[in-house]
Scaffold this motif. Structure first.
Motif, PDB file in Angstrom:
ATOM      1  N   ALA A 137       0.625  -1.206  -0.166  1.00 41.14           N
ATOM      2  CA  ALA A 137      -0.079  -0.028  -0.010  1.00 41.14           C
ATOM      3  C   ALA A 137       0.881   1.365   0.062  1.00 41.14           C
ATOM      4  O   ALA A 137       0.324   2.402  -0.571  1.00 41.14           O
ATOM      5  N   ARG A 138       1.829   1.193   0.885  1.00 44.40           N
ATOM      6  CA  ARG A 138       2.776   2.313   0.784  1.00 44.40           C
ATOM      7  C   ARG A 138       3.462   2.937  -0.723  1.00 44.40           C
ATOM      8  O   ARG A 138       3.428   3.673  -0.876  1.00 44.40           O
ATOM      9  N   GLU A 139       3.627   1.636  -1.245  1.00 47.21           N
ATOM     10  CA  GLU A 139       4.280   1.734  -2.750  1.00 47.21           C
ATOM     11  C   GLU A 139       3.193   2.441  -3.558  1.00 47.21           C
ATOM     12  O   GLU A 139       3.676   3.122  -4.202  1.00 47.21           O
ATOM     13  N   VAL A 140       2.055   1.825  -3.620  1.00 48.82           N
ATOM     14  CA  VAL A 140       1.005   2.251  -4.498  1.00 48.82           C
ATOM     15  C   VAL A 140       0.557   3.527  -4.234  1.00 48.82           C
ATOM     16  O   VAL A 140       0.533   4.363  -5.134  1.00 48.82           O
ATOM     17  N   VAL A 141       0.594   4.125  -2.903  1.00 44.38           N
ATOM     18  CA  VAL A 141       0.112   5.371  -2.803  1.00 44.38           C
ATOM     19  C   VAL A 141       1.099   6.347  -3.167  1.00 44.38           C
ATOM     20  O   VAL A 141       0.920   7.343  -3.705  1.00 44.38           O
ATOM     21  N   GLY A 142       2.367   5.933  -2.977  1.00 41.71           N
ATOM     22  CA  GLY A 142       3.574   6.749  -3.543  1.00 41.71           C
ATOM     23  C   GLY A 142       3.880   6.850  -4.735  1.00 41.71           C
ATOM     24  O   GLY A 142       3.919   7.947  -5.441  1.00 41.71           O
ATOM     25  N   VAL A 143       3.561   5.957  -5.532  1.00 38.85           N
ATOM     26  CA  VAL A 143       3.696   5.871  -7.044  1.00 38.85           C
ATOM     27  C   VAL A 143       2.579   6.685  -7.531  1.00 38.85           C
ATOM     28  O   VAL A 143       2.565   7.602  -8.558  1.00 38.85           O
ATOM     29  N   ALA A 144       1.171   6.804  -7.060  1.00 36.53           N
ATOM     30  CA  ALA A 144       0.063   7.722  -7.546  1.00 36.53           C
ATOM     31  C   ALA A 144       0.428   9.113  -7.298  1.00 36.53           C
ATOM     32  O   ALA A 144       0.220   9.643  -8.127  1.00 36.53           O
ATOM     33  N   ILE A 145       1.025   9.412  -6.273  1.00 40.29           N
ATOM     34  CA  ILE A 145       1.243  10.780  -5.903  1.00 40.29           C
ATOM     35  C   ILE A 145       2.255  11.187  -6.771  1.00 40.29           C
ATOM     36  O   ILE A 145       2.240  12.032  -7.498  1.00 40.29           O
ATOM     37  N   GLU A 146       3.508  10.230  -6.942  1.00 38.12           N
ATOM     38  CA  GLU A 146       4.417  10.692  -7.918  1.00 38.12           C
ATOM     39  C   GLU A 146       4.059  10.848  -9.399  1.00 38.12           C
ATOM     40  O   GLU A 146       4.671  11.782 -10.291  1.00 38.12           O
ATOM     41  N   ALA A 147       3.336   9.966  -9.849  1.00 38.10           N
ATOM     42  CA  ALA A 147       2.634  10.151 -10.936  1.00 38.10           C
ATOM     43  C   ALA A 147       1.719  11.462 -11.244  1.00 38.10           C
ATOM     44  O   ALA A 147       2.042  12.088 -12.461  1.00 38.10           O
ATOM     45  N   LEU A 148       1.209  11.653 -10.394  1.00 43.50           N
ATOM     46  CA  LEU A 148       0.337  13.010 -10.582  1.00 43.50           C
ATOM     47  C   LEU A 148       1.185  14.308 -10.510  1.00 43.50           C
ATOM     48  O   LEU A 148       1.019  15.102 -11.254  1.00 43.50           O
ATOM     49  N   GLN A 149       2.179  14.234  -9.727  1.00 46.09           N
ATOM     50  CA  GLN A 149       3.251  15.193  -9.640  1.00 46.09           C
ATOM     51  C   GLN A 149       4.142  15.293 -10.779  1.00 46.09           C
ATOM     52  O   GLN A 149       4.380  16.584 -11.452  1.00 46.09           O
ATOM     53  N   ALA A 150       4.493  14.280 -11.429  1.00 43.39           N
ATOM     54  CA  ALA A 150       4.877  14.379 -12.717  1.00 43.39           C
ATOM     55  C   ALA A 150       4.260  14.788 -13.751  1.00 43.39           C
ATOM     56  O   ALA A 150       4.578  15.353 -14.854  1.00 43.39           O
ATOM     57  N   VAL A 244       1.480  16.701   0.953  1.00 40.27           N
ATOM     58  CA  VAL A 244       0.338  16.394   0.660  1.00 40.27           C
ATOM     59  C   VAL A 244      -0.602  16.192   1.813  1.00 40.27           C
ATOM     60  O   VAL A 244      -0.414  15.636   2.680  1.00 40.27           O
ATOM     61  N   ALA A 245      -1.854  16.841   1.742  1.00 41.96           N
ATOM     62  CA  ALA A 245      -2.754  17.042   2.838  1.00 41.96           C
ATOM     63  C   ALA A 245      -3.525  15.601   2.990  1.00 41.96           C
ATOM     64  O   ALA A 245      -3.708  14.761   2.257  1.00 41.96           O
ATOM     65  N   LEU A 246      -3.813  15.200   4.348  1.00 40.81           N
ATOM     66  CA  LEU A 246      -4.174  13.688   4.485  1.00 40.81           C
ATOM     67  C   LEU A 246      -5.464  14.106   5.457  1.00 40.81           C
ATOM     68  O   LEU A 246      -5.520  14.681   6.276  1.00 40.81           O
ATOM     69  N   THR A 247      -6.635  13.192   5.032  1.00 44.36           N
ATOM     70  CA  THR A 247      -7.924  13.104   5.658  1.00 44.36           C
ATOM     71  C   THR A 247      -8.296  11.802   5.818  1.00 44.36           C
ATOM     72  O   THR A 247      -7.715  10.839   4.994  1.00 44.36           O
ATOM     73  N   PHE A 264      -8.486   4.764  -0.809  1.00 44.62           N
ATOM     74  CA  PHE A 264      -8.048   6.142  -0.849  1.00 44.62           C
ATOM     75  C   PHE A 264      -8.753   6.828  -2.242  1.00 44.62           C
ATOM     76  O   PHE A 264      -8.603   6.397  -3.122  1.00 44.62           O
ATOM     77  N   SER A 265      -8.887   8.135  -1.906  1.00 39.91           N
ATOM     78  CA  SER A 265      -9.356   8.983  -3.075  1.00 39.91           C
ATOM     79  C   SER A 265      -8.167  10.154  -3.079  1.00 39.91           C
ATOM     80  O   SER A 265      -7.842  10.609  -1.747  1.00 39.91           O
ATOM     81  N   LEU A 266      -7.871  10.600  -4.503  1.00 43.36           N
ATOM     82  CA  LEU A 266      -6.927  11.403  -4.722  1.00 43.36           C
ATOM     83  C   LEU A 266      -7.602  12.672  -5.067  1.00 43.36           C
ATOM     84  O   LEU A 266      -8.555  12.823  -6.052  1.00 43.36           O
ATOM     85  N   PHE A 267      -7.200  13.723  -4.392  1.00 42.51           N
ATOM     86  CA  PHE A 267      -7.911  15.391  -4.802  1.00 42.51           C
ATOM     87  C   PHE A 267      -6.989  16.410  -5.209  1.00 42.51           C
ATOM     88  O   PHE A 267      -5.825  16.312  -4.824  1.00 42.51           O
ATOM     89  N   GLN A 268      -7.369  17.277  -5.905  1.00 39.21           N
ATOM     90  CA  GLN A 268      -6.541  18.237  -6.412  1.00 39.21           C
ATOM     91  C   GLN A 268      -7.225  19.447  -6.234  1.00 39.21           C
ATOM     92  O   GLN A 268      -8.378  19.793  -6.305  1.00 39.21           O
ATOM     93  N   THR A 269      -6.537  20.661  -5.363  1.00 45.21           N
ATOM     94  CA  THR A 269      -7.304  21.910  -5.216  1.00 45.21           C
ATOM     95  C   THR A 269      -7.551  22.320  -6.449  1.00 45.21           C
ATOM     96  O   THR A 269      -7.082  22.608  -7.439  1.00 45.21           O
ATOM     97  N   GLY A 270      -8.926  23.003  -6.150  1.00 45.77           N
ATOM     98  CA  GLY A 270      -9.591  23.585  -7.608  1.00 45.77           C
ATOM     99  C   GLY A 270     -10.386  22.538  -8.346  1.00 45.77           C
ATOM    100  O   GLY A 270     -11.178  22.981  -9.225  1.00 45.77           O
ATOM    101  N   VAL A 271     -10.388  20.952  -8.063  1.00 46.14           N
ATOM    102  CA  VAL A 271     -11.094  20.344  -8.707  1.00 46.14           C
ATOM    103  C   VAL A 271     -12.211  19.830  -8.029  1.00 46.14           C
ATOM    104  O   VAL A 271     -11.950  19.374  -6.827  1.00 46.14           O
ATOM    105  N   PRO A 272     -13.550  20.044  -8.151  1.00 45.88           N
ATOM    106  CA  PRO A 272     -14.512  19.701  -7.318  1.00 45.88           C
ATOM    107  C   PRO A 272     -14.717  18.114  -7.210  1.00 45.88           C
ATOM    108  O   PRO A 272     -15.508  17.832  -6.413  1.00 45.88           O
TER     109      PRO A 272
END
Length: 364
Positions: A137-150, A244-247, A264-272
């Protein structure tokens, strides 16, 4: 012919289709760097393959039709995850575990929703098959964040949930009581929950900023029973990069129909709406055996429609008679060159931002 498309479908024109392709490539390249190799399943499969491959999953939102060749019922995929599960369980069943796979492609849904009315979309994602541990789970969450940042996104946040939490805690609760409790928790109806069993009220109260919500769960009557799970969740959260904010919303189930202990759900500021979603689940093999997996899917349309993917248009106009070797060298440097086919062609007509002169590129 009017050029109209069915409700929920749309064309994506340049330069936005090019931006979509760049977004997809950046995500897949980030995943590839972590060992996730791409698969490309077909748009259509036998309905049964899509319906039964994921435990607790289905093809409820798929477009179905009868194949004129086999006379079998086929389905247009509403989600690619089940197809990746099929590939891992069959064509790659011999592969040592875990298997890391990525994908990108179109999905079609039977109907759109109120928030997301589109019926056709692009889905990009990764699946780690054979493990659903905290480390996975740590790996998958990290790859998701890195992919969005890329892909150029900033201001990310993650909302964690525990999809099967209630089923684990409820034990032998009567099915009708469990259904009523689920409905009350889904609606954050504290009075309704209290009327059934006040011990479940902390599941509503433990929703919000991650650290405070996790502490409330630990302090609740269920804290001891959930210790191992909450410790794992805390370890996953601790691995998330700073910024990265966490809830946490422990009973959120919407969109997590087939996930098991983690979602887990991934959100971006400004996207509803969500820009991605993931979690752990089980793949069902042909002999009925279940295999753990964890992964995520990103929704390119939500990112593009919010204007978050860079829409670049730097085009170099190459006049008639210009040096073709110079143009070739500029393409190697990353320029997009558009050659004039006639002397009357202009940079404006070819949507070019620059023009090739003997001195090099100049603003048009």
């Amino acid at each position: 012919m009017t050029g109209l498309l069915p409700e929920g479908f749309h064309d994506r024109l340049p330069p936005f289709a090019d931006a979509a392709a760049r977004l997809e490539r950046r995500v897949l390249d980030a995943a590839f760097a972590h060992g996730y190799e791409q698969v490309d399943p077909p748009l259509v499969e036998f309905e049964g393959a899509l319906t039964h491959r994921l435990k607790a999953g289905g093809a409820r939102d798929s477009v179905r039709f009868v194949d004129p060749v086999s006379q079998a019922t086929l389905a247009v995929r509403p989600d690619i995850t089940a197809q990746v599960g099929r590939i891992a369980a069959t064509r790659m069943g011999h592969h040592p575990r875990p298997v890391r796979l990525s994908y990108a492609g179109a999905v079609v849904r039977l109907r759109g929703g109120k928030i997301r009315p589109e019926r056709a979309a692009r889905q990009i994602g990764c699946e780690l098959i054979g493990r659903d541990s905290v480390a996975a789970a740590r790996e998958v969450v990290g790859v998701a964040i890195e992919a969005l940042q890329a892909a150029g996104l900033e201001g990310l946040s993650i909302d964690f949930t525990l999809p099967d939490l209630l089923a684990e805690l409820a034990g032998d609760m009567a099915p009708e009581t469990l259904a009523a409790l689920r409905e009350a928790l889904d609606g954050k109806d504290a009075a309704g929950v209290a009327a059934i069993d006040r011990a479940y009220l902390p599941l509503i109260e433990a929703a919000g900023p991650f650290d405070a919500a996790l502490a409330r769960l630990r302090e609740s009557a269920h804290g001891a029973a959930l210790k191992t799970r909450l410790d794992g969740l805390a370890e996953i959260a601790a691995s998330v990069p700073a910024g990265v904010a966490l809830t946490l919303d422990p009973t959120e189930r919407h969109g997590f129909e087939y996930q098991s202990w983690l979602g887990f759900s991934l959100f971006q500021t400004g996207v509803p709406v969500e820009v991605g979603r993931g979690g752990s689940y089980a793949i069902v093999h042909d002999d009925g055996a279940e295999e753990p997996a964890i992964g995520f899917s990103l929704y390119a349309d939500a990112i593009l429609d919010a204007g978050l993917a860079p829409v670049e248009r730097r085009r170099l106009f190459v006049p008639v008679g210009a040096d073709p070797a110079a143009a070739a060298e500029l393409r190697r440097q990353g320029w997009v060159t558009v050659a004039a086919l006639e002397g009357e062609d202009t940079p404006a007509a070819q949507l070019c931002t620059h023009i090739l002169t003997p001195e090099g590129p100049e603003p048009a």
